[in-house]
Design a protein around this motif. Structure first.
Motif, PDB file in Angstrom:
ATOM      1  N   THR A 101      -0.780   0.423  -2.319  1.00  0.00           N
ATOM      2  CA  THR A 101       0.293  -0.581  -2.179  1.00  0.00           C
ATOM      3  C   THR A 101       0.272  -1.201  -0.777  1.00  0.00           C
ATOM      4  N   ASN A 102      -0.108  -0.403   0.237  1.00  0.00           N
ATOM      5  CA  ASN A 102      -0.229  -0.976   1.588  1.00  0.00           C
ATOM      6  C   ASN A 102      -1.318  -2.050   1.608  1.00  0.00           C
ATOM      7  N   GLN A 157      -2.181   4.753  -7.698  1.00  0.00           N
ATOM      8  CA  GLN A 157      -3.085   4.145  -6.720  1.00  0.00           C
ATOM      9  C   GLN A 157      -4.483   4.751  -6.882  1.00  0.00           C
ATOM     10  N   ARG A 184      -3.661   5.756   0.461  1.00  0.00           N
ATOM     11  CA  ARG A 184      -4.017   6.122   1.840  1.00  0.00           C
ATOM     12  C   ARG A 184      -2.975   7.026   2.464  1.00  0.00           C
ATOM     13  N   GLY A 185      -3.466   8.046   3.155  1.00  0.00           N
ATOM     14  CA  GLY A 185      -2.569   8.924   3.901  1.00  0.00           C
ATOM     15  C   GLY A 185      -2.800   8.760   5.393  1.00  0.00           C
ATOM     16  N   GLY A 198       5.405  11.470   2.487  1.00  0.00           N
ATOM     17  CA  GLY A 198       4.676  11.011   3.668  1.00  0.00           C
ATOM     18  C   GLY A 198       4.838   9.508   3.842  1.00  0.00           C
ATOM     19  N   LEU A 203       3.131   6.002   5.773  1.00  0.00           N
ATOM     20  CA  LEU A 203       2.011   5.385   6.494  1.00  0.00           C
ATOM     21  C   LEU A 203       2.433   3.976   6.899  1.00  0.00           C
ATOM     22  N   GLY A 213       4.505   2.176   4.177  1.00  0.00           N
ATOM     23  CA  GLY A 213       4.108   2.797   2.910  1.00  0.00           C
ATOM     24  C   GLY A 213       4.766   4.153   2.766  1.00  0.00           C
ATOM     25  N   ILE A 214       5.359   4.392   1.608  1.00  0.00           N
ATOM     26  CA  ILE A 214       6.064   5.663   1.380  1.00  0.00           C
ATOM     27  C   ILE A 214       5.551   6.321   0.101  1.00  0.00           C
ATOM     28  N   GLY A 215       5.212   7.582   0.209  1.00  0.00           N
ATOM     29  CA  GLY A 215       4.858   8.362  -0.966  1.00  0.00           C
ATOM     30  C   GLY A 215       5.803   9.553  -1.048  1.00  0.00           C
TER      31      GLY A 215
END
Ligand code: BTN
Length: 239
Positions: A13-14, A37, A41-42, A110, A112, A128-130
């Motif tokens: 999504t980022n 996704q 990405r982390g 997490g 990002l 970005g939020i997970g």
């Protein structure tokens, strides 16, 4: 009106938001939610694991126009918005510096944040939020992963979670420019604050007491009576 896009599948999504640069959608407040996704990405170049349709995966574009030296303010408000969201759902969570969200000793979410900077000013940030919601099996991580379902033994409605997190985020973003307001909130929620913690740096393993976070985001650690400052690439907290 906030633009909100939803996708069953994106690479990240980022990345998707960045790909819109130049498009009329690319403006403050744009939100992208995805069910899955393919290249989540982390932090530190890691992959972000998230089972299809089980978790909160979202990114928001903001135009903060903040000085680069204040970039940690964005981290803070996002962490606080998530902790508040979790609290409204009955979870007691903490922020593991710089931006892991913890329930007990395990990571539930997490963040990002990727910035576009010009002349020392952050023009755009993609937040970005997970958040692990209904996933119950994870790969091995350090710290270990947890989720809402693992903590409460019940499924959660993802649309509700999306709405809660988005509204908390919007609320905190409004406060972004009110100097100092959220500073203490962040410190009060800091995981292991004032506790003796083992850290690993490139050259050694050492003990220190977390005393706070400096305004640019460096962690303040008391080591043998001396306060030292570290960035997130220099040290890792050991469990
Ligand atoms: C971390 O490593 O702790 C940060 C994880 C951030 C994951 C989220 S999921 C939505 C957004 N899109 C990405 O590719 N990453 C972030």
């Amino acid at each position: 009106m906030q633009n909100i896009l939803r996708f069953p599948k994106v690479s990240s999504t980022n990345d998707y938001i960045f790909s819109l640069k130049g498009d009329e959608l690319f403006k403050h407040g744009l939100v992208v939610f995805a069910d899955y996704q393919t290249n989540g990405r982390g932090q530190r170049g890691n992959y972000w694991e998230s089972e299809k349709g089980k978790n909160l995966i979202m990114s928001m574009l903001i135009e903060p126009r903040l000085l680069v030296k204040s970039q940690f303010d964005i981290n803070k408000i996002v962490c606080l918005a998530i902790v508040e969201s979790l609290s409204s759902l009955g979870f007691d969570s903490k922020i593991k510096w710089p931006n892991d969200i913890m329930i007990g000793q395990k990571k539930v979410g997490g963040i990002l944040i990727q910035n576009m900077i010009s002349n020392n000013i952050i023009l755009f940030s993609v937040i970005g939020i997970g958040l692990n919601v209904n996933q119950s099996v994870f790969n091995k991580y350090s710290p270990k992963a947890t989720s809402f379902i693992l903590e409460k033994e019940q499924e959660f409605n993802l649309l509700d979670i999306q709405q809660i997190v988005l509204s908390m985020l919007n609320k905190r973003l409004k406060m972004l420019f009110s100097e100092g307001k959220d500073k203490d909130d962040y410190l009060n929620l800091l995981f292991k604050k004032d506790q003796n913690v083992r850290f690993k740096s490139k050259s050694k393993i050492f003990n220190g007491v977390i005393r706070g976070v400096e305004s640019s985001g460096l962690l303040l650690v008391e080591v043998e009576g001396v306060i030292k400052q570290y960035n997130s690439k220099e040290i890792k907290m050991l469990f």
